[in-house]
Every structure is written in structure tokens, then in C-alpha cells.
Write an enzyme that holds these catalytic residues in place. Sequence first.
Site, PDB file in Angstrom:
ATOM      1  N   THR A 248       0.808  -1.215   0.000  1.00  0.00           N
ATOM      2  CA  THR A 248       0.000   0.000   0.000  1.00  0.00           C
ATOM      3  C   THR A 248       0.843   1.268   0.000  1.00  0.00           C
ATOM      4  OG1 THR A 248      -1.675  -1.165   1.239  1.00  0.00           O
ATOM      5  CG2 THR A 248      -1.837   1.184   1.284  1.00  0.00           C
TER       6      THR A 248
ATOM      7  N   SER B  47     -10.849  -3.605   5.713  1.00  0.00           N
ATOM      8  CA  SER B  47      -9.533  -2.989   5.562  1.00  0.00           C
ATOM      9  C   SER B  47      -9.109  -2.352   6.886  1.00  0.00           C
ATOM     10  CB  SER B  47      -9.618  -1.911   4.479  1.00  0.00           C
ATOM     11  OG  SER B  47      -8.433  -1.150   4.430  1.00  0.00           O
ATOM     12  N   SER B  48      -7.828  -2.008   6.951  1.00  0.00           N
ATOM     13  CA  SER B  48      -7.309  -1.230   8.091  1.00  0.00           C
ATOM     14  C   SER B  48      -6.898   0.175   7.670  1.00  0.00           C
ATOM     15  CB  SER B  48      -6.079  -1.926   8.677  1.00  0.00           C
ATOM     16  OG  SER B  48      -6.439  -3.180   9.168  1.00  0.00           O
TER      17      SER B  48
ATOM     18  N   GLY C  61       0.714  -0.511   5.632  1.00  0.00           N
ATOM     19  CA  GLY C  61       1.169  -1.428   6.688  1.00  0.00           C
ATOM     20  C   GLY C  61       0.135  -2.420   7.165  1.00  0.00           C
TER      21      GLY C  61
ATOM     22  N   THR D 293      -4.031   0.751  -2.607  1.00  0.00           N
ATOM     23  CA  THR D 293      -3.404  -0.537  -2.331  1.00  0.00           C
ATOM     24  C   THR D 293      -3.693  -1.536  -3.449  1.00  0.00           C
ATOM     25  OG1 THR D 293      -3.360  -2.352  -0.722  1.00  0.00           O
ATOM     26  CG2 THR D 293      -5.461  -1.265  -1.006  1.00  0.00           C
TER      27      THR D 293
ATOM     28  N   ASP E 141      -8.039 -10.368   2.305  1.00  0.00           N
ATOM     29  CA  ASP E 141      -8.336  -9.676   3.570  1.00  0.00           C
ATOM     30  C   ASP E 141      -9.629 -10.192   4.209  1.00  0.00           C
ATOM     31  OD1 ASP E 141      -6.072  -8.158   3.589  1.00  0.00           O
ATOM     32  OD2 ASP E 141      -7.039  -6.231   3.234  1.00  0.00           O
TER      33      ASP E 141
HETATM   34  N1  GLU Z   1      -4.975  -4.887   2.599  1.00  0.00           N
HETATM   35  C1  GLU Z   1      -4.609  -3.933   3.584  1.00  0.00           C
HETATM   36  C2  GLU Z   1      -5.821  -3.180   4.081  1.00  0.00           C
HETATM   37  O1  GLU Z   1      -6.680  -2.867   3.325  1.00  0.00           O
HETATM   38  C3  GLU Z   1      -3.670  -2.947   3.022  1.00  0.00           C
HETATM   39  C4  GLU Z   1      -2.323  -3.500   2.853  1.00  0.00           C
HETATM   40  C5  GLU Z   1      -1.327  -2.522   3.360  1.00  0.00           C
HETATM   41  O2  GLU Z   1      -1.591  -1.511   3.805  1.00  0.00           O
HETATM   42  O3  GLU Z   1      -0.181  -2.730   3.340  1.00  0.00           O
HETATM   43  O4  GLU Z   1      -5.891  -2.869   5.221  1.00  0.00           O
END
Ligand code: GLU
Length: 596
Positions: free
Chosen positions: A407, A473-474, A494, A425, A449
Site C-alpha cells: 500500500t 480494511s485497516s 502497513g 493498495t 483480507d
Molecule cells: N490490505 C490492507 C488493508 O486494506 C492494506 C495492505 C497494506 O496496507 O499494506 O488494510
Amino acid sequence: MRALVRFVPTLALSTALICSAVAPARAAAAAPPKVPEAVGYGGAVASVDADATAAGIEVLRRGGNAVDAAVATAAALGVTEPYSSGIGGGGYFVYYNARTGRVSTIDGRETASRRADSSLFLENGKPLAFADAVTSGLSVGVPGTAATWQRALDLWGSRSLGEVLRPAEKIADRGFVVDQTFQDQTALNQARFKDFPATRRLFLPGGGLPVIGSRLRNPDLAATYRELGSKGVDALYQGDLGADIVRTLQHPPVDPASGRVARPGKVDQSDLAAYRVHQQQPTHTDYRGYDVYSIAPSSSGGTTVGEALGILSHSDLAAQSSTQYYHRFLEASRIAFADRNRWVGDPRFSQVPTRQLLSPAFAASRACLISPDHTLTSPLAPGDPYHPAACGSSGPAVTETYEGQSTSHLTVADRWGNVVSYTLTIEQTGGSGITVPGRGFLLNNELTDFSFVPNTPGVPDPNLPGPSKRPRSSISPTIVLHDGKPFFATGSPGGATIITTVLQVLLGRIDRGLSLEQAIAAPRASQRNATTTAAEPGFLALPERAALEALGQRFGDGGEIGAATGVERLPDGRWIAAAEPVRRGGGSAAVVRPSR
Ligand code: GLU
């Protein structure tokens, strides 16, 4: 949490001659210089990459606004950070409009096929091995990035998509200079990239790693951007480009000699045609008089950062010793993750208590768990946001779904005071590893995810796959206002550590007297309702570590965590752009007219 994925080579490197996309290097070129902080007038851009930041600055300089510049920066990142972003993926866009004083958001998350259900990642009733899902068509969600760009420009931009894609087209045509970080990221992916001829041709020039100092050109992506610019994003959602995406994910173009099995995906052209970004209310938290806005579910970023802030508002963090500050930060993260794992998923599929997770009553009921002289035991059970009970819990603890870490986050401000905080991302570094042949970009593997099976047997899991559902997601793109005006904005890549990184930057800036650049550079730790907190080597070396361990905190080496960027408005009207001094090879901050 699943173990980190390793890509195991199935065959030795192909000896076939591979057409190189790298221009023959007469002399090694230097990557453009990167500066982690810039101050001045006329607008600001911070991203992980100097070419991408320059693309945004060029648009601002020509009179474009923050939204125009954000799309230009993002498109350039699709060229220079192709393993972390691009039109094969999705993201979340948060925008402060200086004219209205309002914060708005776009959820451009990748989406499962209409034919997906909770068994998407089951084979013979058993969950697929994570490594098999990672490099597959099955994990590819309908990409949302192009639709996000178009919607943002339609709503708030002042330039056409074709115009703002132009700087990125130029970078793709002339190539960008390969640096150590890009070579390292390629090496991490080499064993699977080599099994897909289109990926190999693009990212393994001559069959090997791109050489540091060489130029990596991507004329296919330049042509794809030109097509999007001239035909509009319908080319992707209803046209030839979409047909190429569907063909690629349904029949992953793997080298038959490699022996690799890449499972086909379910997404079809009707899924692409049905894709819509969602405009939704931002999350809002009043933290010590600052208005903190971020993204609402399907990302858990805004609710989890916001809940932790609500819990921490019960401590005067500015007055605490540094040991107590870290202790409380870790405990609030632990609690907020216990709740997020239980309650947050795509709100179109289950009731997600967004408002309740952010309510002061719930924060108070969770804050009372924190003790100054000992550490909570993880895994901690979630609370019940519908019926907050002091120090109460609601059923068994729920573990975390593994999220890859890739990301890219960018932050932009313009001369009119508009601000964009945008994280995009393709899921993990290198996404699915599958390049759309002839199109110059990698497809995401965002559907990994989802929880493949319920994380805790017997407890409802809001993050199971479903038809047209978005995986949790985060991502936490955040904008902080004070008295209705921008104070600062930040975000980070991250995976699940995004939430703790953004929280730590907010606390550093608001409570601990750090400048934005210092808050971004500070050593990080990420506690996510686990016995052991993942911490950077710099955090492990802090003098407070022994005192924290005496309170019961446990730490393990988490490597490098995140790669944040930010912008801040100074009282005299200047902007600060801030990026990483070291992480990910350092980020790039710039302003239109530097003032010092
Ligand atoms: N798939 C992660 C998310 O949506 C993002 C991956 C990343 O931030 O490195 O939270």
C-alpha cells in the site's frame, strides 16, 4: 494471525530470452532526491516517491487543486510503486473542502464477485492455504481505483482525468530510476513473478532483478493511462480493458513450464459493470477539541483509531511520563483491536456498530480496563458497543485476520486550503503477482483480507466473503481539523499496523509535543490484542522498554512498521509536507513555493 507468506520457487529461473523493459544504462542514473520535510506556500504533496510527489506539485503549480494533484500523484505511484498501488487495486479517499468546511469520503475498495459466497476460499470444505490464495485469480477483487479517481474529479476536481494522468504517462514512457527499495521488493516477489510471463517481462528485465540506477519503463501502462484518459473509466468497467482484466483473472496467464497452479477468479464483466464507489460519511471523533475525521467501514481504520482516541481521552497523555504514555497507547490499541475484530466488516452485509464504537459511553466502558500498573491479558474479549457496561465483555476473544503489508499513502493540500488524505493498495507487496498482459499493471489480491473461515468458532464473523462484498480494511486516511480549519492530515501503509501507526502519529503530534515530521519518524510499536507487541528495533532500544516490561508489556521484533506521510497547515498560511526520513527508503515531501 497467519504466518507471513513466503513464495517458494517451483522451478529454476527460465533461461528463455526475456524482452527487457529497462533501457540500457549507459551510466547508472541517480533516483531523484527525496526530502522528508518541506515548508512553504501554494500547496503541498507528500508521498513515498519523488517522481509521484513531483507529479502532484506540477498539477498544483499549473493551477490544479488538491484533488487533481492527489489523482496525479496516485497515478504516478501506479508507475513507480507498482507493487503497492495502481489501477489493479482499490483504496479510500478522504477530502476536506475548504469552501464548505466539510469532510467527505470515497470508499473505492475492491469488491468480490456477485457469484462469491462464504465458501470462496474453501476447497473440499477446508480453507485454502493462504499462500495458494495469495497468487491467484481467486483473490482478485473488482478494482476500485480508476472509479475513485473519476468520482473524486467529478465531485471536487477542476481538471479532466486525461489531464491529471499526463505526468504519470510521461514517467511510464521515460521510465523511473530503480532504487534499492524497488529492487528489494522485486526480490521478495521474484520466485512468483517469474512464473507469469507478462509479470516477468515487465519486472524481471533479462530474467533477473532490475539493476539499481537503471530506468524501468512501462510503455504498456502509459498506453493504458492514455486510453483511460481518452475513453474514460468505462474502458475499464465496460470496455476492452475490463475484458482483458477478466480474461486474466479467470485464466491466470501462468508459464506452463513453471508448474505453478494459479486458481482462477470468479469476477466477470458483469461484476465490473456493476462496480460502484461508495460516498459515505466520514468517522468523526472529538479528541481534546480536535475533530478527527477518517474512513468508515468497510475499512476498520476510522472506527478503530477513533475508539482508541476515545479511550485515551480519559488520560491526560501530555502530562504522563513517557513510560505511561507508551503503556496507555499500547493498552488502548489492544482494546480497540479486540472490538474491531469482533464487530467490523462490510456494513452492507451485517450490522456494523460504527456510531456505537465511537461513542463516548463505549469509550468510557473500555477505558476503565486500563491500569497504570499492569498490562491487560491478550487475547482480550470484545466489549458490547450496543450495551456498554463498565469493564464488561461480550463473549470470547476474536483473533485477527492476517493482512498483507503493502500500500501507499499520499497527502495533498492546495493554496485554497483543500486537503486530501488518500491510501491506495493492491493488498500485499506485488498484489496477486499477475500482470494484465499488454496493460502494464498488477492485479490486486485484496480478497485475502476476508476471513477464509470464522476467526473464532461460534462467534459471528462480519468479515467472511459474500456476493459483491468488500473485505475489511485497516486503511486509515485521516484529516484533523481545529475550529473547522485543517490542522494536519496523515495516513500510512502497513496492513493492520496502519491503525496503530496513524494513532501513534496523532498522539505524537497532539499530545506529546512532536512536530509532524518527528511524529512520523518516531520509533513505532503495534499492539493488536496479542500477547506480544510488534515493535521496531528503534522502539525496542527505547530507555522506557524495561519499565514497560515491568508493567507486563512484551515486545517482539516487528521490523519496519508503516511509511506515513502528512501535511500540516501553519497559522501563517504556509504548509508543511512531511514524509519518512528512513522507512521504505525515505519518502518525498514538497511544496509549491518553499519558504525556507
Ligand atoms: N490490505 C490492507 C488493508 O486494506 C492494506 C495492505 C497494506 O496496507 O499494506 O488494510
